[in-house]
Structure formats: C-alpha cells, structure tokens
Design a protein around this motif. Structure first.
Motif, PDB file in Angstrom:
ATOM      1  N   LYS A 184      47.522 107.599 126.885  1.00 36.96           N
ATOM      2  CA  LYS A 184      47.974 106.355 126.550  1.00 36.96           C
ATOM      3  C   LYS A 184      48.092 106.014 125.142  1.00 36.96           C
ATOM      4  N   ARG A 224      45.352 106.832 119.909  1.00 39.93           N
ATOM      5  CA  ARG A 224      45.243 107.243 121.321  1.00 39.93           C
ATOM      6  C   ARG A 224      43.712 107.175 121.826  1.00 39.93           C
ATOM      7  N   GLN A 225      43.159 106.782 122.820  1.00 40.74           N
ATOM      8  CA  GLN A 225      42.144 106.969 123.270  1.00 40.74           C
ATOM      9  C   GLN A 225      41.689 108.048 124.246  1.00 40.74           C
ATOM     10  N   LYS A 266      49.230 103.843 115.057  1.00 40.25           N
ATOM     11  CA  LYS A 266      49.471 104.370 116.410  1.00 40.25           C
ATOM     12  C   LYS A 266      48.244 105.143 116.444  1.00 40.25           C
ATOM     13  N   ARG A 270      50.418  94.647 119.900  1.00 43.53           N
ATOM     14  CA  ARG A 270      50.114  95.761 120.226  1.00 43.53           C
ATOM     15  C   ARG A 270      50.781  96.038 121.605  1.00 43.53           C
ATOM     16  N   LYS A 271      50.990  97.332 121.800  1.00 42.18           N
ATOM     17  CA  LYS A 271      51.672  97.612 122.891  1.00 42.18           C
ATOM     18  C   LYS A 271      51.114  98.950 123.163  1.00 42.18           C
ATOM     19  N   THR A 272      50.637  99.249 124.652  1.00 37.97           N
ATOM     20  CA  THR A 272      50.156 100.346 125.011  1.00 37.97           C
ATOM     21  C   THR A 272      51.315 101.050 125.871  1.00 37.97           C
ATOM     22  N   THR A 290      48.631 103.500 121.856  1.00 40.28           N
ATOM     23  CA  THR A 290      48.847 102.005 121.491  1.00 40.28           C
ATOM     24  C   THR A 290      49.364 102.201 119.961  1.00 40.28           C
ATOM     25  N   TYR A 291      50.599 101.101 120.216  1.00 40.66           N
ATOM     26  CA  TYR A 291      51.286 101.163 118.973  1.00 40.66           C
ATOM     27  C   TYR A 291      50.912  99.695 118.436  1.00 40.66           C
TER      28      TYR A 291
END
Length: 63
Positions: A26, A46-47, A44, A8-10, A28-29
C-alpha cells in the motif's frame, strides 16, 4: 470551498525491490489540490509488514 487542499490517498501497487523482488504494498500519496485538481505530489511513502514507514525512493514501480 477551499482553494488549496492537501489530500492523502492510499493505493495498492506492485513494486520491485532489489532485496525482496516483487512486492505488493500500500502506497500513500500526499497531494496538493487546487480547486479539486491535483497539482503536485508532496510525498509518497509505504508501510512495511512490520509497521515501519519507508520512503518509496528505494523501490521501483513494477509494470
């Protein structure tokens, strides 16, 4: 060393939504890696400001 990994990468991105206009969020992938090289993006998301998790399909990437 594992052959296949899930990572995971943000990243902070500029997105465009029809209702809100330009928004910086942000994203997240979740990617699948083979020997450390990315193969496929699995998901993917988003928050939101309120903590709700949304899919990135309803907003476009803003360049």
């Amino acid at each position: 060393m594992r052959i296949i990994q899930i990572r995971r990468k943000t990243i902070v991105e500029k997105r465009y939504s029809f209702k809100m206009g330009e928004l910086i969020t942000k994203v997240t992938y979740i990617k699948k890696h083979l020997f450390g090289l990315p193969i496929k993006t699995i998901h993917k998301y988003r928050q939101t400001y309120y903590g709700e998790i949304k899919d990135c399909n309803n907003c476009m990437l803003f360049i």
